[in-house]
Write a protein that holds these residues in place. Structure first.
Motif, PDB file in Angstrom:
ATOM      1  N   PHE A  42      15.743   1.893 -36.835  1.00  0.00           N
ATOM      2  CA  PHE A  42      15.962   1.899 -35.385  1.00  0.00           C
ATOM      3  C   PHE A  42      17.110   0.954 -35.056  1.00  0.00           C
ATOM      4  O   PHE A  42      17.509   0.122 -35.874  1.00  0.00           O
ATOM      5  CB  PHE A  42      14.700   1.476 -34.634  1.00  0.00           C
ATOM      6  N   LYS A  43      17.626   1.074 -33.841  1.00  0.00           N
ATOM      7  CA  LYS A  43      18.724   0.205 -33.420  1.00  0.00           C
ATOM      8  C   LYS A  43      18.731   0.110 -31.911  1.00  0.00           C
ATOM      9  O   LYS A  43      18.350   1.048 -31.208  1.00  0.00           O
ATOM     10  CB  LYS A  43      20.059   0.763 -33.916  1.00  0.00           C
ATOM     11  N   ALA A 154      24.951   6.710 -45.509  1.00  0.00           N
ATOM     12  CA  ALA A 154      25.360   7.164 -44.173  1.00  0.00           C
ATOM     13  C   ALA A 154      24.335   8.109 -43.567  1.00  0.00           C
ATOM     14  O   ALA A 154      24.227   8.214 -42.345  1.00  0.00           O
ATOM     15  CB  ALA A 154      26.720   7.856 -44.262  1.00  0.00           C
ATOM     16  N   GLY A 155      23.564   8.794 -44.415  1.00  0.00           N
ATOM     17  CA  GLY A 155      22.601   9.756 -43.896  1.00  0.00           C
ATOM     18  C   GLY A 155      21.260   9.183 -43.516  1.00  0.00           C
ATOM     19  O   GLY A 155      20.373   9.918 -43.085  1.00  0.00           O
ATOM     20  N   ASP A 156      21.076   7.856 -43.678  1.00  0.00           N
ATOM     21  CA  ASP A 156      19.803   7.254 -43.290  1.00  0.00           C
ATOM     22  C   ASP A 156      19.570   7.448 -41.791  1.00  0.00           C
ATOM     23  O   ASP A 156      20.508   7.394 -40.986  1.00  0.00           O
ATOM     24  CB  ASP A 156      19.784   5.761 -43.612  1.00  0.00           C
ATOM     25  N   ARG A 157      18.288   7.630 -41.445  1.00  0.00           N
ATOM     26  CA  ARG A 157      17.962   7.828 -40.029  1.00  0.00           C
ATOM     27  C   ARG A 157      18.225   6.552 -39.237  1.00  0.00           C
ATOM     28  O   ARG A 157      17.915   5.447 -39.683  1.00  0.00           O
ATOM     29  CB  ARG A 157      16.484   8.211 -39.886  1.00  0.00           C
ATOM     30  N   LEU A 158      18.791   6.711 -38.051  1.00  0.00           N
ATOM     31  CA  LEU A 158      18.994   5.579 -37.155  1.00  0.00           C
ATOM     32  C   LEU A 158      18.656   6.046 -35.743  1.00  0.00           C
ATOM     33  O   LEU A 158      19.425   6.768 -35.109  1.00  0.00           O
ATOM     34  CB  LEU A 158      20.437   5.078 -37.216  1.00  0.00           C
ATOM     35  N   VAL A 601      12.736   7.934 -43.398  1.00  0.00           N
ATOM     36  CA  VAL A 601      11.726   8.833 -42.823  1.00  0.00           C
ATOM     37  C   VAL A 601      12.356   9.676 -41.723  1.00  0.00           C
ATOM     38  O   VAL A 601      12.921   9.154 -40.769  1.00  0.00           O
ATOM     39  CB  VAL A 601      10.534   8.032 -42.273  1.00  0.00           C
ATOM     40  N   ARG A 602      12.264  10.985 -41.884  1.00  0.00           N
ATOM     41  CA  ARG A 602      12.792  11.902 -40.855  1.00  0.00           C
ATOM     42  C   ARG A 602      11.686  12.385 -39.920  1.00  0.00           C
ATOM     43  O   ARG A 602      11.945  12.745 -38.790  1.00  0.00           O
ATOM     44  CB  ARG A 602      13.452  13.114 -41.508  1.00  0.00           C
TER      45      ARG A 602
END
Length: 723
Positions: A42-43, A154-158, A601-602
């Motif tokens: 998260f951000k 780069a593909g990690d969930r944010l 986690v998607r």
């Protein structure tokens, strides 16, 4: 005290309630908060980070603590995910070799040797009697020590968290949105509404409450606050009685109606009397729940209140002492007599029932004149039908043109699915096409005008949530029938459960099917390793919680379809455990990391449904070679115990064919109706945002939209459904 409810706002809106003050030097704490959030995917938005930086440090720390706790739970990082095979996905043995190793260890143990030898003499060994089988052989800390740190990709969930208003403003806004929802809410959202209704009883109220179970929750709060309940059907009163008893306001499950205080009895009887006095025909609604009415009558004692005679009539109908012909009964009599035109004329007084009966009426029509009467009645009454029903019938008619007539898939409001033969004759094409045109015209008329529509292309194949029951609670969850892209080299499923009282064994499996839905192979506790991937090992008891994982290398998968499932082998059902959830992660090949990494986690969804086999979603490989998720949210009845992927392959394949080949009414279809006239449509490229206000529809809200924009994401996708 109001901050206690802030997690509801964060879960439902991805907005963080923040105060305007006190001002201070919170910049360092805000950056630390942002860094902690990024570790779980998260951000903070730029606006939220800036606002928090100007607040007092203690205020920021309090907001951070509440928010971190909420998002960790949202993504499934609030529990410890251990694995049986400590080096998973490396080091997973061949299944037979692993079983033989467990037998050897049992023979070396003085306490189990004799029993194991007796079993071997019969040729059958129960794995559950082997000490090394089914229980963690190492601590969580020791397992972590065997895994390298996750390498960022780069593909990690944010997932971005945005700035909200004050807690009171955010709670009021969420309350109005849930209470005024045009579709039924899911179990978790309905429970949240119940909590919000008590808090917001004295504040602003929704102009309309289209869903009756929502109205029951609000009515309970109104009565508790000293206001009159909103009642206009006898069933509203029954739902309110169930709410007072702490039972099921949807009336699907039986409620144990306990003795009620005299003031509550007076409120219910007075409301019932007023409804029937205003419209005596509503007595016919009693038949739908007559047994519950009988039990409620035993608690309300209507004979003690002669000033409300119309209320007493309700219980007389339930007992069969007073006649009250229902609309459904009168319609059935006309159809049985061959008077279809008369049945249609009668159904025009109940447009919703007419629309739900259109397929049957069109099939029953014997002449062109009768078919014309059915279609004309629908065209005349469509303005009086709820948007949810219009969309549902539109989807149904579209699929009737495509159905083969071989098998039908049914899914009830609880997610329970079953298959049966389709014996229906086709709906005549001219009538079907004319009705579809009328429904599209009505939907176009109801949709709000917008000057500029900004669309994330990944949201176009998301199904409209015609019911909250078709979507599980969690993170990244989409409605049943939705299709979403899957981009990554490694696909990892996970399940977590924690039993309440009894020993409980859940088994995570993955069924791999070819293009014709025939079985290629599977991964499960009986087949730990395949070319495509590995299983983390079978855990058979979860007093402190347990996790299982399946790792798949998408590039190595030869099949056309991957169907993860959770089978209950023994113990408590999904709704009985203290907690149970499923999810999937996506990683790149070189990322390594722990078995569970929240940044990857998607999707994480609660497992809270009937049946003993859960099918959350399936992964389909398209003709372009790309993988996509098809969301199912299905539960199979299964066996009382010992459910295994090998035993339900045929049922799963049949269900999957029915769901995959059915076309849902998606965001794509609705936006095509919205884009007429002067509307500017922009397909978002993921980078450049328009300077002015837009109506944005996407999987996640971008940071930097104009503050006057209307924003639609999966969290409030129901707002797209016209009233």
């Amino acid at each position: 005290m109001v901050h206690r409810l802030d997690p509801l706002v964060i879960r439902h809106t991805h907005r963080v309630p923040v105060p305007d003050g006190p001002a201070g030097e919170g910049a360092v704490a805000a950056r630390q908060f942002d860094a902690a959030l990024m570790s779980v995917g998260f951000k903070l938005s730029a606006e939220l980070l800036e606002h928090l930086s100007g607040l007092a440090r203690d205020t920021v720390v309090g907001i951070a603590a509440r928010t971190l706790r909420t998002v960790r739970e949202l993504v499934g990082d609030h529990v410890r995910h251990n694995v049986y095979f400590i080096d998973f996905p490396a080091g997973v043995p061949d299944t037979f070799d692993f079983w033989m190793r467990c037998v050897a260890e049992a023979l070396a143990d003085d306490t189990t040797r004799a029993n194991t030898l007796r079993q071997l003499s019969t040729g059958v060994v129960d794995l559950l009697t082997l000490p090394a089988y089914g229980a963690y052989q190492h601590t969580y800390a020791r397992m972590l020590a065997h895994h390298d740190e996750l390498i960022a990709a780069a593909g990690d969930r944010l997932t971005v968290l945005h700035r909200g208003g004050s807690s009171e403003d955010e709670l009021t806004s969420l309350y109005l949105a849930l209470a005024g929802s045009p579709t039924p809410l899911g179990e978790e959202a309905l429970a949240d509404l119940r909590e919000l209704a008590g808090h917001c009883a004295d504040g602003p109220q929704p102009a309309e409450i289209p869903v009756r179970e929502n109205r029951a929750v609000l009515n309970l709060a109104r009565v508790m606050a000293g206001s009159e309940p909103l009642l206009d059907t006898v069933t509203d009163v029954l739902r309110l009685a169930c709410a007072f008893a702490g039972g099921d306001v949807t009336l699907r499950a039986p409620t144990r109606l306990r003795a009620l205080p005299r003031p509550v009895r007076r409120t219910l009887l007075a409301g019932l009397d007023a409804v029937v006095a205003a419209a005596p025909a509503k007595l016919a609604d009693v038949h739908a729940h007559r047994e519950m009415w009988k039990r409620l009558g035993e608690r309300l004692h209507p004979h003690e209140y002669p000033r409300w005679p119309h209320a007493a009539d309700v219980f007389a109908v339930a007992r069969g002492e007073k006649a009250a012909r229902s609309l459904d009964g009168r319609v059935e009599e006309l159809l049985a007599a061959g008077d279809l035109t008369g049945a249609v004329a009668l159904l025009k007084s109940a447009p919703g029932k007419l629309f739900r009966s259109l397929d049957r009426l069109l099939r029953a029509a014997r002449t062109q004149e009768e078919r014309e009467a059915v279609v004309a009645a629908a065209e005349q009454t469509v303005p009086d039908v709820s948007g949810r029903v219009v969309l549902s019938v539109r989807e149904h008619l579209h699929n009737r043109a495509r159905e083969t007539g071989e098998r039908r898939v049914f899914v009830n409001r609880l997610g329970r699915a079953w298959v049966t033969d389709d014996t229906r004759p086709p709906v005549p094409a001219p009538a079907r096409d004319r009705l579809i045109g009328a429904l599209d015209a009505e939907l176009r008329r109801r949709l709000p005008a917008t000057d500029h529509l900004l669309i994330d292309p990944d949201v176009l194949d998301v199904a409209l949530p015609l019911s909250g029951k078709a979507t599980a609670a969690g993170l990244g969850v989409l409605p049943r029938g939705s299709v979403s892209p899957v981009d990554g080299e490694l696909l990892r499923f996970f399940v977590y459960w924690k039993q309440t009282e009894r020993t409980t064994d859940y088994d995570l499996s993955a069924l791999l099917l070819d293009a014709d839905y025939a079985t290629d192979s599977w991964l499960s506790y009986t087949n730990l390793r395949e070319v495509e991937g590995e299983h983390s090992g079978d855990i058979t008891d979860a007093p402190d919680g347990a996790s299982e994982f399946i790792d798949l290398r998408l590039g190595a998968v030869r099949s056309a379809c991957i169907v993860p499932q959770v089978d209950i082998y023994a113990g408590e059902g999904f709704e009985e455990t203290e907690e149970s959830f499923f999810g999937f992660m996506l990683r790149e090949a070189g990322q390594r990391g722990r078995p569970f990494e929240p940044r990857t986690v998607r999707m994480k969804s609660e497992l809270r449904g009937p049946g003993r086999v859960a099918l959350p979603l399936a992964f389909l490989r398209g003709s372009d070679g790309r993988w996509r998720a098809k969301w199912l949210h299905l539960y199979l009845k299964g066996a009382p115990a010992a459910n295994r992927v090998e035993d339900n392959r045929v049922t799963v394949a049949t269900l999957l064919r029915g769901i995959v080949e059915r076309e849902q009414f998606t965001v794509r279809h609705l936006t095509e109706l919205m884009t007429g006239g002067a509307t500017t449509v922009t397909v978002w490229d993921g980078r450049t945002l328009p300077a002015g206000p837009v109506t944005y529809i996407g999987l996640e809200r971008p940071d930097g939209l104009h503050p006057a924009s209307r924003i639609i994401t999966p969290e409030n996708l129901r707002d797209l459904i016209p009233a």
